[in-house]
Design a protein around this motif. Structure first.
Motif, PDB file in Angstrom:
ATOM      1  N   LYS A  82      15.243   6.622   3.537  1.00 31.39           N
ATOM      2  CA  LYS A  82      16.652   6.309   3.345  1.00 31.39           C
ATOM      3  C   LYS A  82      17.029   6.470   1.877  1.00 31.39           C
ATOM      4  O   LYS A  82      16.177   6.401   0.982  1.00 31.39           O
ATOM      5  CB  LYS A  82      16.965   4.896   3.830  1.00 31.39           C
ATOM      6  N   PHE A 106      18.115   5.044  12.626  1.00 32.09           N
ATOM      7  CA  PHE A 106      17.625   4.244  11.501  1.00 32.09           C
ATOM      8  C   PHE A 106      16.141   4.484  11.256  1.00 32.09           C
ATOM      9  O   PHE A 106      15.360   4.720  12.176  1.00 32.09           O
ATOM     10  CB  PHE A 106      17.853   2.751  11.765  1.00 32.09           C
ATOM     11  N   GLU A 114      23.659   3.031   3.053  1.00 29.37           N
ATOM     12  CA  GLU A 114      22.482   3.891   3.076  1.00 29.37           C
ATOM     13  C   GLU A 114      22.613   4.937   4.188  1.00 29.37           C
ATOM     14  O   GLU A 114      23.290   4.701   5.181  1.00 29.37           O
ATOM     15  CB  GLU A 114      21.199   3.070   3.332  1.00 29.37           C
ATOM     16  N   TRP A 115      21.963   6.077   3.995  1.00 22.15           N
ATOM     17  CA  TRP A 115      21.812   7.040   5.071  1.00 22.15           C
ATOM     18  C   TRP A 115      20.319   7.216   5.334  1.00 22.15           C
ATOM     19  O   TRP A 115      19.482   6.814   4.521  1.00 22.15           O
ATOM     20  CB  TRP A 115      22.483   8.370   4.735  1.00 22.15           C
ATOM     21  N   TYR A 116      19.990   7.813   6.475  1.00 23.96           N
ATOM     22  CA  TYR A 116      18.605   7.839   6.929  1.00 23.96           C
ATOM     23  C   TYR A 116      18.218   9.247   7.373  1.00 23.96           C
ATOM     24  O   TYR A 116      19.031   9.976   7.941  1.00 23.96           O
ATOM     25  CB  TYR A 116      18.416   6.883   8.113  1.00 23.96           C
ATOM     26  N   TYR A 172      22.870  10.028   9.819  1.00 24.23           N
ATOM     27  CA  TYR A 172      21.544  10.103  10.437  1.00 24.23           C
ATOM     28  C   TYR A 172      21.107  11.560  10.503  1.00 24.23           C
ATOM     29  O   TYR A 172      21.598  12.335  11.326  1.00 24.23           O
ATOM     30  CB  TYR A 172      21.559   9.484  11.832  1.00 24.23           C
TER      31      TYR A 172
END
Length: 216
Positions: A92, A87, A35-37, A145
């Protein structure tokens, strides 16, 4: 958060340009992370609230976010080089973004803005790149991020956090922000239907300062 696949994902961003919709790059960006945020930031004492986010990723998946990790920030006079929280429990996605469209209340401006971000491959490629972690070279750092800055005058900027170094401004990102009669998706989207009020902290901070209270 809802996830919708196929052609329905494109309809999530209704009102965006037809050019952007035809640029779906499905499956072209294999990510080394799950996942990316993305998080939002505001200048100190110049708050904003995000009310709705729609996102289309490079795998063709669409996301709708109504529970959103809200903006926080301490920048004074200009954006800090290190803003962002990393995070997020809410904001996300699984693949890099093609487009993000969101609604936000600028409390300092006392108005609703609608912003569309259209990402080019340089951002997407950077997000799937890696390097040794600045704090521990035995670990891997992932550029997953993203920080979205919201400032007076409806000004929006986008960065990627940069492994202990100053954030990377994503200057190629096409950013469009509208308000008032030009609102589409965000018409009626507000957390302040009865109007905006400045807090005592805001009043104290902007006293004797000139709008927009910095260079954003």
């Amino acid at each position: 958060m809802k996830i919708i696949t196929g052609l329905l994902s494109l309809s999530l961003l209704a009102g965006c340009s037809s050019h952007a919709q035809t640029q779906t790059q499905k499956g072209n960006f294999k990510a080394p992370w799950d996942e990316w945020y993305f998080t939002f930031s505001t200048p100190k004492a110049l708050p904003a609230q995000v009310t709705l986010v729609k996102l289309l990723d490079t795998d063709g998946y669409g996301y709708v976010f109504q529970t959103i990790d809200q903006p926080q920030g301490k920048s004074v006079g200009a954006w800090s080089k290190y803003i962002g929280k990393g995070f997020s429990p809410f904001n996300k996605a699984k693949a890099p973004p093609q487009m993000i469209k969101f609604c936000w209340d600028s409390i300092i401006d006392k108005k609703v803005y609608e912003t569309t971000l259209f990402f080019l491959p340089d951002t997407q490629n950077k997000m799937i790149s890696t390097e040794p972690d600045w704090y521990n070279a035995k670990e891997t750092y992932y550029f997953r991020y993203m920080v979205i800055g919201l400032a007076p005058e409806g000004k929006v900027r986008v960065w990627l956090q940069n492994n202990g170094r100053p954030n990377l401004l994503q200057s190629s990102t096409k950013i469009t922000t509208v308000s008032g009669k030009d609102l589409d998706m965000c018409k009626g989207e507000t957390n302040f239907p009865d109007g905006y009020e400045y807090s005592e902290g805001m009043k104290s901070f902007i006293k004797d300062k000139k709008y927009p209270y910095g260079s954003w």
